[in-house]
Design an enzyme around this catalytic site. Structure first.
Site, PDB file in Angstrom:
ATOM      1  N   LYS A  95      35.261  31.585 -46.552  1.00 39.66           N
ATOM      2  CA  LYS A  95      36.445  30.725 -46.625  1.00 39.66           C
ATOM      3  C   LYS A  95      37.698  31.560 -46.330  1.00 39.66           C
ATOM      4  O   LYS A  95      38.587  31.117 -45.625  1.00 39.66           O
ATOM      5  CB  LYS A  95      36.558  30.095 -48.006  1.00 39.66           C
ATOM      6  CG  LYS A  95      37.895  29.437 -48.218  1.00 39.66           C
ATOM      7  CD  LYS A  95      37.890  28.473 -49.346  1.00 39.66           C
ATOM      8  CE  LYS A  95      39.256  27.859 -49.477  1.00 39.66           C
ATOM      9  NZ  LYS A  95      40.245  28.835 -49.991  1.00 39.66           N
ATOM     10  N   HIS A 117      32.532  31.060 -56.216  1.00 38.34           N
ATOM     11  CA  HIS A 117      32.117  32.381 -56.700  1.00 38.34           C
ATOM     12  C   HIS A 117      30.640  32.368 -57.100  1.00 38.34           C
ATOM     13  O   HIS A 117      29.919  33.348 -56.916  1.00 38.34           O
ATOM     14  CB  HIS A 117      32.952  32.801 -57.912  1.00 38.34           C
ATOM     15  CG  HIS A 117      34.397  33.021 -57.597  1.00 38.34           C
ATOM     16  ND1 HIS A 117      35.384  32.172 -58.000  1.00 38.34           N
ATOM     17  CD2 HIS A 117      35.030  34.008 -56.910  1.00 38.34           C
ATOM     18  CE1 HIS A 117      36.556  32.610 -57.590  1.00 38.34           C
ATOM     19  NE2 HIS A 117      36.378  33.726 -56.916  1.00 38.34           N
ATOM     20  N   GLN A 168      40.335  37.560 -44.078  1.00 31.85           N
ATOM     21  CA  GLN A 168      40.002  38.669 -44.976  1.00 31.85           C
ATOM     22  C   GLN A 168      38.632  39.243 -44.617  1.00 31.85           C
ATOM     23  O   GLN A 168      38.463  40.464 -44.538  1.00 31.85           O
ATOM     24  CB  GLN A 168      40.008  38.151 -46.418  1.00 31.85           C
ATOM     25  CG  GLN A 168      39.410  39.094 -47.432  1.00 31.85           C
ATOM     26  CD  GLN A 168      39.626  38.617 -48.857  1.00 31.85           C
ATOM     27  OE1 GLN A 168      40.725  38.719 -49.379  1.00 31.85           O
ATOM     28  NE2 GLN A 168      38.598  38.119 -49.510  1.00 31.85           N
TER      29      GLN A 168
HETATM   30  O1  PAF Z   1      39.258  37.269 -52.164  1.00 29.95           O
HETATM   31  C1  PAF Z   1      39.744  37.735 -53.212  1.00 29.95           C
HETATM   32  O2  PAF Z   1      39.590  37.189 -54.296  1.00 29.95           O
HETATM   33  C2  PAF Z   1      40.579  39.006 -53.154  1.00 29.95           C
HETATM   34  O3  PAF Z   1      41.353  39.052 -52.005  1.00 29.95           O
HETATM   35  C3  PAF Z   1      39.732  40.286 -53.285  1.00 29.95           C
HETATM   36  C4  PAF Z   1      38.762  40.451 -52.107  1.00 29.95           C
HETATM   37  C5  PAF Z   1      38.964  40.248 -54.581  1.00 29.95           C
HETATM   38  C6  PAF Z   1      40.648  41.516 -53.271  1.00 29.95           C
HETATM   39  O4  PAF Z   1      41.537  41.495 -54.334  1.00 29.95           O
END
Ligand code: PAF
Length: 300
Positions: free
Chosen positions: A153, A37, A157
């Site tokens: 990663k 993060h 998504q």
């Molecule tokens: O990658 C994540 O942490 C989650 O899937 C996200 C993009 C914050 C959506 O809840």
């Protein structure tokens, strides 16, 4: 550092910043922040004037068998970490009622991601990517960002959300940040904390598997079956590793591939269990261009 919990206040804040001509970047997270993060937030800080980090554990992306209630929630610690990073950060930490005003069961409208959820993780996590796409669309409407930053990663998504932006004509620039890895190659993930010391050591095969496939693709291997076998054979080195999938798919559509075309962008991905802990890893890569065609062009 400013912490906003209401959608209306978040929108008002974003409108104010936009009217001042400031560029806003959003980093959507579910909290439990780690080094991965940190890289997302740093990228966001270098791409915009103001950065919003959303912290919201989204119930609609967890399946009935998944760990929504057990998911780690460390809001105070997360806020402390972010507070040390920059004064240009704002946290958006809404409750479930703010994000799903009619309640999660009663909310009627959600995003359908089509067949992109049929492959890789989607095959094993029904409704997961619909939940992700729905909440990210809501977060975009709440935070009104110019730029949105996600980790590569979570490759599937990222591909699906990039399509959401394109197909729904959203005015948001998607930025993907390369996976942050420990010294032995293991991708950072909140789930690594659940591994025993032995599993943590063994988990190195996960990144070795996808990098093994990447190397073979770069060397000209085009058959998906052979690439899958390369990944599986690396994963077999560890008895504890239970493979959920190992696949090579098209990087834009996520469709499975039999034979990679010259120059094609592909994604090699795995999901592997160590005990009850599921780890994912992947690499985006491009097959070499057709040598024959290049040679022909040079000669002509
Ligand atoms: O990658 C994540 O942490 C989650 O899937 C996200 C993009 C914050 C959506 O809840």
């Amino acid at each position: 550092m400013k912490i906003i919990t209401s959608v209306r206040k978040m929108q008002a804040w974003a409108d104010q910043r936009r009217s001042e001509g400031r560029c806003i970047a959003l980093v959507p997270t579910m909290g439990a922040l780690h080094a991965g993060h940190d890289a997302l937030v740093r990228t966001a800080l270098s791409s915009a004037d103001d950065v919003v980090v959303s912290i919201f554990v989204n119930p609609t992306q967890f399946g009935p068998q998944e760990d929504f209630n057990a998911y780690p929630r460390y809001l105070d610690e997360d806020v402390e970490i972010l507070g040390k990073l920059s004064s240009r950060l704002t946290v958006f930490a809404p409750g479930v009622g703010e994000m799903y005003p009619a309640d999660i069961e009663a909310d009627r409208i959600s995003v359908d991601v089509g067949d992109m959820s049929r492959y890789l993780c989607g095959k094993f996590r029904q409704g997961h990517f619909e939940g992700v796409a729905t909440v990210v669309l809501k977060l975009f409407h709440a935070c009104r960002p110019h730029v949105a930053v996600f980790g590569l990663k979570d490759a599937q998504q990222f591909v699906i959300l990039s399509r959401l932006v394109r197909d729904m004509l959203l005015d948001v620039r998607m930025v993907g940040v390369p996976t942050v890895r420990a010294a032995d190659g293991l991708a950072f993930s909140s789930r690594n904390a659940c591994l025993s010391p032995g599993q943590r050591k063994a988990a190195v095969v996960v990144s070795q598997a996808v990098h093994g496939a990447e190397e073979a693709i770069k060397e000209g291997e085009q058959r998906s079956e052979a690439l899958v076998e390369i990944m599986r054979s690396i994963l077999r080195r560890e008895d504890d590793a239970r493979v959920q999938y190992a696949d090579v798919v098209d990087a834009d559509t996520l469709q499975p591939i039999k034979e990679i075309l010259p120059g094609q962008h592909v994604l090699a991905a795995v999901a592997v269990y160590f005990g009850g802990t599921r780890l994912i890893d992947s690499v985006f890569t491009q097959a070499p261009a057709d040598q024959g065609i290049e040679k022909h062009d040079e000669e002509s």
